[in-house]
Enzyme design. Structure first.
Site: not given
Ligand code: HPA
Length: 272
Positions: A30, A61, A83, A85-86, A113, A211-212, A235, A247
């Protein structure tokens, strides 16, 4: 048969790329996809134009393979990954990685990320992944083993190549980048974690959550592909600061550090 589809996809890409051998594959997370724009003499292939290839749906993306030279090396970059989650199956998530293997790619660079779990670090820090924890039970290798790719039971004790990691550290040192090292824990998403889940991750030994990356690293180990991973802490993970996650923050931090991130990846490719 998945292997027939994989071979089809590889064959279609091979036709577009010619006979050139590609040593590196680069998966851009990301907000980090711009690095593909620095690839020289690029051949750009839309995922839509590759038979059996999945196509990404996440804002920020793209869905392009960009092949060409980076630091004088032949590189294929994925601008946009798939991903879990998609809604993709784990097989689909790692589909491109398996195609890269069939194309003869030996080294895989995964980027993402991530939420920062380690409270001694800050958003914007880069973390070299030393190891991972897969929280979800699904594996890309569940189901009949694809013997042509690797053995049924395979070792994961050096999922992230020690020699490659050393090169990333040397690159960071030369570039004056404060590179952290740590463990990445994969949650399935698409929701960010709860504060309790983040505390759990920290107790379990994780420094970052995301998540990846984990499925791709597993597929790479299966195929004896050398793999390294770099996370951008976009973050602080949920519950650490008194603020909510979104996001936009992920993309903003990615934007802020992308120059040093790109330098680090390029310098790594030059050395590894
Ligand atoms: N959690 C999960 N995936 C992420 C985060 C997060 O805080 N930040 C960027 N991708």
């Amino acid at each position: 048969m998945i292997i027939d589809n994989l071979k089809d996809s590889a064959e279609s890409i091979r036709k577009k790329l010619g006979r050139e051998q590609y040593e590196y594959a680069l998966v851009l997370g990301s907000g980090l996809g711009d690095l593909a724009d620095e690839i020289e003499n690029p051949v750009v292939i839309d995922y839509h134009d590759i038979p059996h290839f999945p196509v990404s749906t996440v804002p920020g993306h793209k869905g392009l393979l960009v092949a060409g030279k980076l630091e004088g090396k032949n590189v294929i970059a994925m601008q946009g990954r798939f991903h879990f989650y998609e809604g993709w199956s784990m097989d689909e998530v790692v589909y491109p990685i398996r195609v890269f293997h069939l194309l003869g790619v030996e080294k895989l660079i995964l980027t993402n990320a991530a939420g920062c779990v380690n409270t001694a670090w800050n958003p914007g820090n880069l973390m070299l992944i030393t190891d991972h924890i897969k929280l979800i039970s699904e594996s890309p290798n569940r189901g009949p083993n694809i013997d042509e790719l690797g053995e049924r039971f395979f070792d994961m004790s050096e999922a992230y190549c020690l020699e490659g990691r050393q090169k990333v550290k040397e690159a960071a040192e030369d570039l004056g980048i404060d590179l952290k090292e740590g463990v990445y824990m994969m949650f399935s998403g698409p929701n960010f974690e709860t504060p309790a889940e983040v505390r759990f991750a920290r107790l379990a030994g994780a420094d970052a959550v995301g998540m990846s990356t984990v499925p791709e690293a597993i597929a790479a180990s299966h195929m004896h592909m050398k793999c390294i991973g770099i996370s951008c802490m976009t973050n602080m993970a949920a519950g650490i600061l008194n603020q909510k996650l979104n996001h936009e923050e992920v993309l903003e931090t990615g934007e802020r550090v992308k120059k040093s991130f790109q330098k680090l990846v390029k310098e790594t490719i030059r050395r590894w």
